[in-house]
Design a protein around this motif. Structure first.
Motif, mmCIF file in Angstrom:
data_model
loop_
_atom_site.group_PDB
_atom_site.id
_atom_site.type_symbol
_atom_site.label_atom_id
_atom_site.label_comp_id
_atom_site.label_asym_id
_atom_site.label_seq_id
_atom_site.Cartn_x
_atom_site.Cartn_y
_atom_site.Cartn_z
ATOM 1 N N PHE A 1 39.050 36.648 55.503
ATOM 2 C CA PHE A 1 39.746 36.087 54.197
ATOM 3 C C PHE A 1 40.863 36.723 53.876
ATOM 4 C CE2 PHE A 1 35.918 33.328 54.005
ATOM 5 C CZ PHE A 1 34.983 33.940 53.846
ATOM 6 N N PRO A 2 41.801 36.008 53.220
ATOM 7 C CA PRO A 2 43.057 36.426 52.976
ATOM 8 C C PRO A 2 43.229 37.659 51.942
ATOM 9 C CG PRO A 2 42.924 34.433 52.022
ATOM 10 C CD PRO A 2 41.539 34.580 52.706
ATOM 11 N N ILE A 3 42.067 37.639 51.236
ATOM 12 C CA ILE A 3 42.195 38.905 50.230
ATOM 13 C C ILE A 3 40.755 39.527 50.340
ATOM 14 C CG2 ILE A 3 43.864 37.915 48.740
ATOM 15 C CD1 ILE A 3 41.724 37.281 46.636
ATOM 16 N N ARG B 1 38.312 43.187 48.484
ATOM 17 C CA ARG B 1 38.085 43.938 47.246
ATOM 18 C C ARG B 1 37.717 45.406 47.916
ATOM 19 N NH1 ARG B 1 33.357 43.110 43.624
ATOM 20 N NH2 ARG B 1 32.608 45.048 44.808
ATOM 21 N N LEU C 1 50.605 46.150 43.972
ATOM 22 C CA LEU C 1 49.689 45.789 45.181
ATOM 23 C C LEU C 1 48.259 45.225 44.554
ATOM 24 C CD1 LEU C 1 50.751 48.268 47.855
ATOM 25 C CD2 LEU C 1 51.533 45.945 47.406
ATOM 26 N N SER C 2 47.903 45.643 43.514
ATOM 27 C CA SER C 2 46.552 45.398 42.831
ATOM 28 C C SER C 2 46.720 43.887 42.472
ATOM 29 C CB SER C 2 46.296 46.502 41.872
ATOM 30 O OG SER C 2 45.021 45.723 41.087
ATOM 31 N N LEU C 3 45.843 42.840 42.886
ATOM 32 C CA LEU C 3 46.116 41.515 42.354
ATOM 33 C C LEU C 3 45.535 41.449 40.806
ATOM 34 C CD1 LEU C 3 44.612 39.668 45.343
ATOM 35 C CD2 LEU C 3 46.953 40.086 44.780
ATOM 36 N N ASP C 4 46.488 40.683 40.117
ATOM 37 C CA ASP C 4 46.137 40.393 38.652
ATOM 38 C C ASP C 4 44.926 39.593 38.797
ATOM 39 O OD1 ASP C 4 48.663 40.130 36.499
ATOM 40 O OD2 ASP C 4 48.260 41.746 37.870
ATOM 41 N N GLU C 5 44.773 38.752 39.592
ATOM 42 C CA GLU C 5 43.344 37.829 39.829
ATOM 43 C C GLU C 5 43.132 37.722 41.218
ATOM 44 O OE1 GLU C 5 44.564 34.782 37.332
ATOM 45 O OE2 GLU C 5 43.480 35.365 35.760
ATOM 46 N N PRO C 6 41.992 37.973 41.689
ATOM 47 C CA PRO C 6 40.775 38.201 40.853
ATOM 48 C C PRO C 6 40.940 39.544 40.219
ATOM 49 C CG PRO C 6 40.019 37.713 43.127
ATOM 50 C CD PRO C 6 41.478 37.546 43.067
ATOM 51 N N TRP D 1 41.261 44.461 43.986
ATOM 52 C CA TRP D 1 41.421 43.178 44.923
ATOM 53 C C TRP D 1 42.862 43.254 45.306
ATOM 54 C CZ3 TRP D 1 38.087 39.549 46.640
ATOM 55 C CH2 TRP D 1 36.754 39.364 46.081
ATOM 56 N N GLU E 1 45.749 41.936 48.969
ATOM 57 C CA GLU E 1 45.916 41.062 50.244
ATOM 58 C C GLU E 1 45.616 41.831 51.188
ATOM 59 O OE1 GLU E 1 49.517 38.530 50.448
ATOM 60 O OE2 GLU E 1 49.912 39.145 48.287
ATOM 61 N N ARG F 1 59.919 44.388 39.581
ATOM 62 C CA ARG F 1 58.818 44.249 40.524
ATOM 63 C C ARG F 1 57.672 43.765 39.780
ATOM 64 N NH1 ARG F 1 55.319 43.249 43.498
ATOM 65 N NH2 ARG F 1 54.517 44.540 45.418
ATOM 66 N N SER G 1 54.115 41.648 39.553
ATOM 67 C CA SER G 1 52.616 42.066 40.174
ATOM 68 C C SER G 1 52.099 40.834 40.875
ATOM 69 C CB SER G 1 51.908 42.483 38.944
ATOM 70 O OG SER G 1 50.359 42.628 39.230
ATOM 71 N N ASP G 2 51.371 41.238 41.912
ATOM 72 C CA ASP G 2 50.860 40.477 43.049
ATOM 73 C C ASP G 2 49.738 39.665 42.319
ATOM 74 O OD1 ASP G 2 51.504 42.048 46.112
ATOM 75 O OD2 ASP G 2 52.503 41.111 44.682
ATOM 76 N N THR G 3 49.328 38.489 42.575
ATOM 77 C CA THR G 3 48.296 38.006 41.999
ATOM 78 C C THR G 3 47.700 37.015 43.039
ATOM 79 O OG1 THR G 3 46.870 36.834 40.386
ATOM 80 C CG2 THR G 3 49.306 36.181 40.612
ATOM 81 N N TRP G 4 46.648 36.336 42.948
ATOM 82 C CA TRP G 4 46.236 35.477 43.984
ATOM 83 C C TRP G 4 45.718 33.913 43.105
ATOM 84 C CZ3 TRP G 4 46.391 35.372 48.930
ATOM 85 C CH2 TRP G 4 45.460 34.294 49.499
ATOM 86 N N PRO H 1 38.918 33.111 46.433
ATOM 87 C CA PRO H 1 39.162 34.313 47.083
ATOM 88 C C PRO H 1 39.131 34.130 48.650
ATOM 89 C CG PRO H 1 37.538 35.019 45.476
ATOM 90 C CD PRO H 1 37.580 33.328 45.240
ATOM 91 N N ASP H 2 38.293 33.041 49.068
ATOM 92 C CA ASP H 2 38.405 32.810 50.507
ATOM 93 C C ASP H 2 39.405 31.653 50.771
ATOM 94 O OD1 ASP H 2 35.457 30.502 50.390
ATOM 95 O OD2 ASP H 2 37.233 30.868 48.897
ATOM 96 N N MET I 1 33.129 34.646 39.240
ATOM 97 C CA MET I 1 32.443 34.938 40.658
ATOM 98 C C MET I 1 31.433 35.911 40.608
ATOM 99 S SD MET I 1 35.823 37.399 41.888
ATOM 100 C CE MET I 1 35.257 37.138 43.636
#
Lengths: 282, 254
Positions: free
Chosen positions: A168-170, A172, A201-206, A227, A229, B123, B125-128, B132-133, B250
């Motif tokens: 999976f792309p991300i 935890r 680098l820590s994703l805001d979401e999830p 979470w 990448e 800079r 912040s990374d997010t998605w 998640p999959d 989740m």
């Protein structure tokens, strides 16, 4: 002893050997050239796994075809039935001897069709982990992170628990943190949330996960799940680790080391200790 | 130095250095005989420190003494958290977002192959965006939004992004998470503001792909259509992707 080799080394036999060698050499060159051309013209967007399956199919088909050409060129086709018939018993013996290899080949087909992992994936089998380097007829090869090549038979893979780390792309990453009993848990939670939020680098979401796990022997155990990448594993692991330590130090939050407290009946009464001096002999 | 003075072409002769203040950070550009040295430092002003070019990046580019600084949008899509925003059925809602820009440094001219470096103003912040999959990587834009284009308080290194959502479904749309595919947006200069193309989205329901269109708007991008930067991606295939994501817990067991 009179050894007459002329019966075995005659012109017709030498001719057949030469023909066979020529067929084999030309055949190998053609098969490799064909495989190279097929590999070159496969669509770029195809995965490495799919390209490998197609080229292997072309290669193995080529070898089978070459075998039949050889049989035909050497006029052995009419003798083939006799050979195969007579090889019945031998076949059974060979079958028993090679059942592990055949098992590995069949397991290999199941592995490829199941698609639980592909070339380039990071997998964990038992205590071994690494990048899938190749998926072959009898085994898979894994390149470990310290650059060793690990060969695992397909039967072992199919019967083991395999973890695909990069499917999976991300993912935890969990950090187990312990704080002393005297600490204010609301403050600890806020500090951990801030550590996660401040790390780009820590994703805001999830959202990062914070769970108070249990009352441990030496402190309160907390889980911090970040979470990220999948490509940033090392950067996240090291940076979060450092940042937790720095944040706790600056906020005066104690990370307890394992310890045992002794109490002499009452919690606040000091433990009685008697010091004896050894008397020297005169 | 204002952004009017920063963005554009700069002539620097060999041996000379020029500095550009980018908010709290500074970019030094030094011209060598046939190349450029770029040194970028955060949290410093040009008076604080003399640049030490020993750690600078060097680019071999040839004889041109020109360097061009241009604004651009971030390389990844942006996710807006609109949890407090709800749009009733058959209603159209327009609001405005602030997007921190990226500063692009080119040699000679503003052309793709001449790009030396990209420096994000901030800079992000990374997010998605998505599950998640199955989803896509993006930058977090936060939850700040504005209802009035004229009163948006903006810094020189931010672009205003007008967003218009038409709820063409029978249910109220709770925006939750909206993705803005900034790689398809153009940057325009409207008076003293940097404004992106209008993001126009038609919401048709949770299970249906929303129709998204990014285009020039005279109202927000100005009458002159003064283009500062073209989109990074000019194909429209991506616009058929999901524009809204609705959060599921989740960790909840159903």
């Amino acid at each position: 002893m009179n050894l007459d080799l002329s019966k075995y080394i005659s012109n017709p036999i030498i001719e057949k050997i030469v023909i066979a060698l020529i067929i084999l050499i030309v055949g190998f060159i053609v098969i490799h050239a064909l495989t190279f051309i097929v590999k070159k013209f496969l669509p770029q967007k195809w995965s490495r796994q799919r390209k490998m399956i197609v080229t292997r199919f072309v290669e193995y088909s080529g070898y089978i075809f070459l075998f039949f050409i050889l049989i035909s060129a050497l006029n052995l086709s009419d003798k083939l039935t006799t050979i195969f018939g007579a090889a019945g018993v031998i076949g059974i013996i060979i079958g028993f001897a090679s059942q592990t290899s055949i098992g590995n080949i069949i397991s290999g087909f199941f592995l490829v069709s199941e698609k639980s992992f592909e070339l380039g994936d990071v997998i964990k089998i038992g205590d071994k982990s690494g990048v899938v380097y190749s998926i072959d007829l009898l085994s898979i090869k894994i390149k470990t992170f310290d650059n060793l090549l690990l060969r695992i038979p397909n039967q072992t893979v199919i019967s083991s628990e395999v973890t695909n780390v990069t499917r999976f792309p991300i993912r935890r990453l969990d950090f187990n943190v312990s704080v002393a009993y005297k600490e204010d848990l609301r403050k600890v939670k806020t500090v951990l949330e801030q550590v996660a939020k401040n790390n780009p680098l820590s994703l805001d979401e999830p959202e990062p996960l914070i769970v108070f796990k249990d009352f441990g022997d030496s402190g309160i155990n907390i889980l911090l799940g970040i979470w990220f990448e999948k490509a940033n594993y090392l950067a996240v692991k090291n940076s979060i680790f450092q940042e937790i330590k720095e944040a706790f130090d600056s906020e005066g939050i104690e990370i307890p080391f394992p310890h045992v407290s002794l109490y002499a009946g009452e919690a606040t009464k000091p433990f009685p200790l008697v010091v004896r001096k050894e008397q020297k002999a005169n | 130095m204002s952004t009017n003075e920063i963005f554009g072409k700069h002539q620097i002769t060999p041996g000379n250095t020029k500095s550009f203040i980018l908010g709290d950070s500074t970019l030094w550009v030094k011209r060598e005989k046939e190349g450029w040295r770029l040194l970028y430092k955060e949290n410093l002003s040009e008076q604080d420190e003399q640049p030490d070019f020993s750690n600078a990046e060097y680019f071999q580019t040839g004889k041109s003494n020109s360097v061009v600084l241009a604004p651009a949008l971030p390389v990844k899509p942006m996710v807006f958290k609109g949890s407090q925003l709800k749009v009733s059925p058959k209603q159209k809602f327009t609001f405005f977002l602030k997007i921190p820009i990226t500063i692009q440094v080119y040699y000679s001219k503003n052309a793709g192959e001449n790009l030396l470096k990209e420096i994000p103003y901030r800079r992000l912040s990374d997010t998605w965006f998505g599950e998640p999959d199955n989803g896509e990587a993006a930058f977090a834009l936060g939850n700040e939004y504005f209802l009035n284009f004229e009163t948006v308080e903006i810094s020189p290194f931010e672009a205003i992004c007008p967003v218009s959502i038409f709820n063409n479904s029978l249910n109220t749309l709770e925006i939750q998470r909206q993705i803005i595919r900034v790689e398809h947006l153009t940057l325009y200069k409207n008076a003293n503001k940097i404004v992106t193309s209008l993001v126009q989205v038609e919401y048709k329901g949770q299970q249906i792909l929303s129709a998204a269109d990014y285009h020039y708007s005279k109202t927000y991008d100005g009458e002159k259509q003064d283009i500062l930067t073209k989109p990074r991606n000019t194909s429209s295939k991506n616009l058929l992707k999901i524009n809204f994501h609705f959060i599921k817990n989740m960790y909840k067991i159903d």
